[in-house]
Every structure is written in C-alpha cells, then in structure tokens.
Design an enzyme around this catalytic site. Structure first.
Site, PDB file in Angstrom:
ATOM      1  CG  HIS A 121      -1.831  -1.138   1.312  1.00  0.00           C
ATOM      2  ND1 HIS A 121      -2.458  -1.521   2.478  1.00  0.00           N
ATOM      3  CD2 HIS A 121      -2.228  -2.033   0.375  1.00  0.00           C
ATOM      4  CE1 HIS A 121      -3.199  -2.585   2.246  1.00  0.00           C
ATOM      5  NE2 HIS A 121      -3.084  -2.919   0.971  1.00  0.00           N
ATOM      6  CE  LYS A 173       2.095   3.754   4.888  1.00  0.00           C
ATOM      7  NZ  LYS A 173       1.730   2.782   3.855  1.00  0.00           N
ATOM      8  CE1 TYR A 216      -0.035   0.045  10.533  1.00  0.00           C
ATOM      9  CE2 TYR A 216       0.249   1.953   9.136  1.00  0.00           C
ATOM     10  CZ  TYR A 216      -0.439   0.805   9.480  1.00  0.00           C
ATOM     11  OH  TYR A 216      -1.552   0.439   8.763  1.00  0.00           O
ATOM     12  CG  ASP A 239      -4.155  -5.812   0.040  1.00  0.00           C
ATOM     13  OD1 ASP A 239      -3.928  -5.990   1.253  1.00  0.00           O
ATOM     14  OD2 ASP A 239      -4.251  -4.671  -0.469  1.00  0.00           O
TER      15      ASP A 239
HETATM   16  C1  LIG Z   1      -4.957   2.688   6.606  1.00  0.00           C
HETATM   17  C2  LIG Z   1      -6.253   3.187   7.168  1.00  0.00           C
HETATM   18  C3  LIG Z   1      -7.429   2.491   6.988  1.00  0.00           C
HETATM   19  N1  LIG Z   1      -8.596   2.982   7.513  1.00  0.00           N
HETATM   20  C4  LIG Z   1      -9.799   2.199   7.318  1.00  0.00           C
HETATM   21  C5  LIG Z   1     -10.160   1.929   5.863  1.00  0.00           C
HETATM   22  C6  LIG Z   1     -10.814   0.568   5.914  1.00  0.00           C
HETATM   23  O1  LIG Z   1     -12.201   0.718   6.167  1.00  0.00           O
HETATM   24  C7  LIG Z   1     -10.168  -0.117   7.111  1.00  0.00           C
HETATM   25  C8  LIG Z   1      -9.108  -1.126   6.714  1.00  0.00           C
HETATM   26  O2  LIG Z   1      -8.230  -0.481   5.830  1.00  0.00           O
HETATM   27  P1  LIG Z   1      -7.197  -1.337   5.007  1.00  0.00           P
HETATM   28  O3  LIG Z   1      -7.850  -2.592   4.504  1.00  0.00           O
HETATM   29  O4  LIG Z   1      -6.525  -0.423   4.006  1.00  0.00           O
HETATM   30  O5  LIG Z   1      -6.172  -1.730   6.156  1.00  0.00           O
HETATM   31  P2  LIG Z   1      -4.749  -2.462   5.893  1.00  0.00           P
HETATM   32  O6  LIG Z   1      -4.878  -3.517   4.833  1.00  0.00           O
HETATM   33  O7  LIG Z   1      -4.224  -2.812   7.216  1.00  0.00           O
HETATM   34  O8  LIG Z   1      -3.875  -1.300   5.260  1.00  0.00           O
HETATM   35  C9  LIG Z   1      -2.739  -0.792   5.903  1.00  0.00           C
HETATM   36  O9  LIG Z   1      -1.759  -1.774   5.780  1.00  0.00           O
HETATM   37  C10 LIG Z   1      -0.554  -1.482   5.130  1.00  0.00           C
HETATM   38  C11 LIG Z   1       0.492  -2.416   5.682  1.00  0.00           C
HETATM   39  C12 LIG Z   1      -0.106  -0.084   5.191  1.00  0.00           C
HETATM   40  O10 LIG Z   1       1.079   0.228   5.147  1.00  0.00           O
HETATM   41  C13 LIG Z   1      -1.108   0.982   5.230  1.00  0.00           C
HETATM   42  O11 LIG Z   1      -0.843   1.840   6.313  1.00  0.00           O
HETATM   43  C14 LIG Z   1      -2.503   0.560   5.287  1.00  0.00           C
HETATM   44  O12 LIG Z   1      -2.929   0.572   3.947  1.00  0.00           O
HETATM   45  O13 LIG Z   1      -9.580   0.923   7.895  1.00  0.00           O
HETATM   46  C15 LIG Z   1      -8.644   4.166   8.221  1.00  0.00           C
HETATM   47  O14 LIG Z   1      -9.718   4.610   8.674  1.00  0.00           O
HETATM   48  N2  LIG Z   1      -7.488   4.879   8.394  1.00  0.00           N
HETATM   49  C16 LIG Z   1      -6.285   4.430   7.897  1.00  0.00           C
HETATM   50  O15 LIG Z   1      -5.250   5.111   8.107  1.00  0.00           O
END
Ligand SMILES: Cc1cn([C@H]2C[C@H](O)[C@@H](COP(=O)(O)OP(=O)(O)O[C@H]3O[C@H](C)C(=O)[C@H](O)[C@H]3O)O2)c(=O)[nH]c1=O
Length: 187
Positions: free
Chosen positions: A62, A72, A132, A169
């Site tokens: 991401h 980060k 993070y 993803d």
């Molecule tokens: C990143 C983020 C997400 N969200 C919400 C959006 C979605 O409804 C939910 C899950 O988001 P996401 O599927 O993108 O979460 P991860 O797959 O853990 O994504 C993260 O994982 C990888 C390793 C990363 O480096 C990024 O910081 C980030 O993209 O949280 C938020 O409200 N705020 C945020 O800062």
C-alpha cells in the site's frame, strides 16, 4: 539513543535502547529529538494499530499518492512480521527495488518506510499486532495498492505461507499498471 541502519535509499531499521531491570523493561518507542540527531526529520500526525488473527495475513503493498504520500514508522508489538518496503520513486536509482525486515514483539525493531515507497507485511504467527506512525493523514481517495506477488518486483516472501488477503490486495494492479506520482526530489 537508537541504532539506525540504512538498508535501502532512505529506508531505515531502527532499534531503540531497552532499559531492563528486575521488573521488566522500558523503551522510548519514538523521540523526535533523537531522530533529528540521526538526520531523520519527520512530523508524525497519526498512529495506526492493526490486528491480524491468522498466520499468513498479508496486508499490502500500500501507498498513498502525492500530496498525501506517507512516511511510516512501523513496529510489531505482538508476534512477528516479515515487513517490506518497495521504492516507487520513478527517478530513484532503486525504483522497483524492495527491502525487508523481520519486526517482532521480541526484537523490538522498527522499520522507517519513507514517502514514495509501498509498504506491506505478512504475519509469521497468529494474533499479530502492528502499530505505526504516519506523517500524513489517511486519504481513501489517494490510497493505492500494488500486487504483493508482482514478478517485476520479485519480493521473496517467506515460502511456507499461503497469504490471506483483502479483496483490495487480491486484485491489486501490477507495478507497471499502477498509478504512481512520486518524483524523488519532490518528496
Ligand atoms: C490505513 C487506514 C485504513 N482505515 C480504514 C479503511 C478501511 O475501512 C479499514 C481497513 O483499511 P485497510 O484494509 O486499508 O487496512 P490495511 O490492509 O491494514 O492497510 C494498511 O496496511 C498497510 C500495511 C499499510 O502500510 C497501510 O498503512 C494501510 O494501507 O480501515 C482508516 O480509517 N485509516 C487508515 O489510516
């Protein structure tokens, strides 16, 4: 103090000092003045915390597009992860190159992933927590993904794991199809 090792253009592995005694231990997980003394000048604005229940959970790769690109500072506070950063800065000598670190509750290492890089990790055990700091707020409209298994990047993920992925993803574009707007100089 910290021990900071540069592992790729601007990507650092950081080990904070741990102060142990008969009760346990204490460490400063982030100290801006110590980072500044090491030439790392970042203004973090948001803390994130994720929990992954199953071993093999892969979150990434991401990044956020400019002007919402994020630096980060990543650490694993429960369990362990294989953490990865990929250089997306189109004029960087290491464009498309990746580096990795094992971050764990026990080694207390931190991974500093600069703006202009994609970030992702796979968990190496069940019930993993990752925390993070980021220096730019989350922006769903600027949030982008690149496929974890892109052969043009060629990340050597741990062999014995079948990744558990979000749909975002699972169906992410390849690097050469992805929307990128990073110039090395403007980050
Ligand atoms: C990143 C983020 C997400 N969200 C919400 C959006 C979605 O409804 C939910 C899950 O988001 P996401 O599927 O993108 O979460 P991860 O797959 O853990 O994504 C993260 O994982 C990888 C390793 C990363 O480096 C990024 O910081 C980030 O993209 O949280 C938020 O409200 N705020 C945020 O800062």
């Amino acid at each position: 103090m910290i021990k900071a090792d540069l592992v790729l253009n601007d990507v650092w592995i950081i080990e904070p000092d741990l102060f142990g005694d008969h009760r346990g231990w204490f460490m400063e997980t982030y100290n801006n003045s110590v980072f500044m003394k090491n030439g790392i000048n970042i203004n973090f604005v948001q803390d994130n915390h994720s929990f992954s229940a199953q071993k093999g959970t892969l979150r990434g790769l991401h990044y956020q597009l400019n002007p919402k690109a994020q630096t980060k500072l990543v650490r694993c506070t429960k369990g362990s992860i294989f953490d990865v950063a990929v250089d997306l800065r189109v004029d960087s000598q290491t464009f498309g190159k990746w580096t990795s670190a094992i971050l764990s509750e026990s080694n207390k290492k931190q991974f500093l992933v600069p703006k202009g890089f994609a970030h992702g990790f796979i968990t190496l055990e069940d019930d993993v927590e990752v925390q993070y700091k980021v220096d730019e707020y989350y922006s769903s409209t600027n949030d982008r993904s690149i496929l974890w298994s892109d052969p043009n990047i060629g990340i050597k993920w741990p062999q014995n794991l079948v990744p558990i992925l979000s749909n975002k993803d699972k169906f992410a574009p390849l690097l050469l199809q992805a929307e990128i707007n990073y110039e090395y100089g403007d980050l």
